[in-house]
Design an enzyme around this catalytic site. Structure first.
Site, PDB file in Angstrom:
ATOM      1  N   ASP A   1      -4.005   4.422   3.213  1.00  0.00           N
ATOM      2  CA  ASP A   1      -4.764   3.178   3.379  1.00  0.00           C
ATOM      3  C   ASP A   1      -6.011   3.161   2.491  1.00  0.00           C
ATOM      4  OD1 ASP A   1      -2.885   2.826   5.427  1.00  0.00           O
ATOM      5  OD2 ASP A   1      -4.237   3.658   6.922  1.00  0.00           O
TER       6      ASP A   1
ATOM      7  N   GLU B   1      -0.233  -6.837   7.319  1.00  0.00           N
ATOM      8  CA  GLU B   1      -1.437  -6.254   7.895  1.00  0.00           C
ATOM      9  C   GLU B   1      -2.418  -5.996   6.761  1.00  0.00           C
ATOM     10  OE1 GLU B   1       0.135  -2.766   9.754  1.00  0.00           O
ATOM     11  OE2 GLU B   1       0.753  -1.839   7.877  1.00  0.00           O
TER      12      GLU B   1
END
Length: 568
Positions: free
Chosen positions: A15, A189
């Site tokens: 991420d 997301e």
């Protein structure tokens, strides 16, 4: 111009959120159930990266009892040019049972990337993966996935945007629902906002964090939309470019999307950065499976791709495709003599007051009450805690595994007196999955033995028939990791040769796909760690002194020669 090889950050570094401030690049990555939480890496050329600091290291968060893979998710770095402040937004995922996904999101600021950081400012519990955007007019916006738990509604939910007061975290004017995604991959997301020329660009992760992962993008002249999708209607970056319709599917592994022609897999969840010379790159997560498998022990790492804006104002990869590459062109002004793997090898002789900042601890915070270099000069002293099945107080000091071929070595002074006391070296994924070569008492508790204990999918396996009697004094331990197989060796004081405890273990289950997941889903996405540690379920008073800790990442051929020598 030089060539940059992926990954740019090896091991658990998922991420990635990248920013540039002046001539410095910074990347923040997720840390899940590990403390200190939120890693920040630094580079000056986009190729060579080093661990700079961690952010949550002063009891800002309690990760005890965290189930894999919950914890600290998707930190987002930003820099407000008007105030010259660094901002960090993140989610603390507390519950994933029943697919409720309960998370609280916070923001913190600092005048210096190395801190001190402010106390966390509560933002929302609407979902997860928050990001902050600082607009040219001085207003601030929060984008996030609103998690959907109702039956019959688009899963996992909508991307929502709101103006936010960063003085107190209050939402201004309510939430604006903007999209459920720009392609048919679904599972969107990690929304992130950028402004380029006359448009706001909304970048999303999509397809789930498995083999269908990707990055998609839309744009609008109004920050609250409506957003038009990229005209290809496909991700702008992925490891698996084939079309996929998976709207409404859970965040599954999508093993059918594994691309056998790609050296890197799962490319997705990225962020955008501009160089001083107006070149553009996306830092993104990626994985490298074990040979001839779809198992990824190193978890999700950080890769890099070069991007350009086309004539229509859309972001695309520099070669016009959307396939993530294992190599990428460096900025034109950068000449890289040698790309050093980020934090590849780790060595600490524990001669300093503070130990190496690569050490991380699952669930509990590091504290001098159970781990320190002060009580035994030139050693790291670790007091025994709970068994390693514990999600509360395990006494583990670990570093990210960053290669598929390496050795880990240490020397231990330890004298156990109770059957629950042990100290040693091993591999760790989470409380249900680890492999541990430990010094412990014999059955009669009148001598020491070396024995291997294993946790596999929550079950305990004690290899007592292969235990080895060991003499008093320091003991050196070594593990050899070779493409998912692990060999443990030991060397007693005065010996010049390494002895093997037993045949190699199959440790391929210590991977994102090998731990406790449902069929067709990824059981975790945190990655493998190497560790030293101690247990004491008697009085928590016994301790082990570790003289050094050394991780050496090696070429496959060197590892094979080491194993061949061990077999003889």
């Amino acid at each position: 111009m030089s060539i940059i090889h992926n990954p740019i950050i090896s091991g658990m570094a998922p991420d990635p959120s990248i920013i540039r401030v002046g001539g410095d690049y910074y990347i923040a990555t997720s840390t899940f159930h590990w403390n200190p939480a939120i890693q920040i890496f630094h580079s000056t050329n986009l190729a060579n990266w080093g661990l700079l600091t961690q952010v949550l290291k002063h009891d800002e968060v309690n990760l005890r009892g965290t189930n894999t893979p919950a914890g600290i998710w998707a930190p987002h770095l930003s820099f407000d040019k008007k105030t010259n402040k660094y901002w960090l937004a993140y989610s603390h995922m507390q519950n994933m049972a029943g697919r409720e996904f309960n998370a609280d999101s916070f923001a913190m600021w600092a005048d210096d990337i190395k801190g001190p950081w402010s106390k966390p400012i509560y933002l929302t519990s609407i979902g997860f993966d928050p990001s902050l955007f600082h607009d040219q007019d001085g207003r601030h916006y929060l984008s996030i996935l609103e998690w959907e738990s109702r039956v019959g509604y688009q899963a996992p939910g909508h991307i929502v945007i709101a103006e936010v007061d960063l003085n107190n975290g209050n939402i201004i004017g309510g939430w604006h629902s903007v999209t459920t995604g720009f392609t048919t991959r679904g599972c969107v997301e990690a929304p992130q906002l950028y402004r380029h020329n006359d448009y706001y660009y909304l970048m999303l992760a999509s397809g789930g964090t498995g083999y269908a992962h990707g990055i998609e993008m839309g744009r609008s002249k109004n920050i609250f939309g409506p957003y038009e999708p990229n005209p290809t209607n496909e991700p702008i970056l992925t490891s698996s470019p084939h079309h996929l319709f998976s709207l409404g599917d859970p965040d599954a592994g999508h093993f059918e999307m594994y691309n056998p022609l790609s050296k890197i897999q799962k490319a997705g969840h990225g962020s955008l950065v501009q160089t001083p010379e107006d070149e553009w790159y996306i830092a993104h997560l990626m994985s490298r499976p074990l040979p001839n498998t779809k198992l990824n022990p190193l978890g999700r790492e950080t890769g890099l791709q070069k991007m350009v804006w086309d004539s229509r104002g859309w972001l695309t990869m520099v070669d016009g495709s959307n396939l993530a590459k294992s190599t990428v062109e460096s900025p034109k002004s950068v000449q890289i003599a040698e790309q050093k793997p980020a934090d590849s090898d780790v060595q600490d002789d524990f001669h300093e007051v503070t130990f190496d900042n690569h050490f991380m601890t699952p669930y509990r915070m590091q504290a001098s009450s159970w781990v320190n270099t002060a009580e035994s000069p030139n050693h790291l002293r670790i007091y025994g805690g709970n068994s390693f099945f514990s999600q509360v107080n395990p006494s583990i000091m670990a570093t990210r595994a960053t290669s598929l071929n390496y050795t880990v070595q240490t020397s231990i002074e330890f004298q156990p007196h109770h059957f629950s006391q042990s100290a040693g070296l091993g591999l760790y994924y989470d409380a249900n999955n680890w492999l541990y070569a430990r010094i412990c008492p014999s059955e009669k508790e009148d001598s020491r033995v070396l024995r291997i204990l294993q946790a596999k999918l929550g079950e305990r396996h004690d290899y007592k028939f292969s235990e080895v009697s060991i003499p008093e004094g320091p003991l050196q331990l070594k593990l050899i990791y070779h493409s998912g197989n692990v060999l443990f060796q030991y060397q007693s004081n005065g010996s010049k040769c390494w002895s093997t405890i037993r045949e190699a273990f199959d440790a391929t289950y210590l991977s994102d796909e090998g731990v406790n997941g449902e069929p067709g889903e990824i059981g975790g996405f945190t990655g493998l760690f190497n560790f030293i540690g101690a247990t004491d379920a008697f009085q928590h008073k016994s301790f082990a002194d570790f003289e050094y800790y050394k991780v050496s990442n090696l070429d496959n051929s060197i590892i094979e020669r080491i194993i061949e020598k061990a077999d003889k």
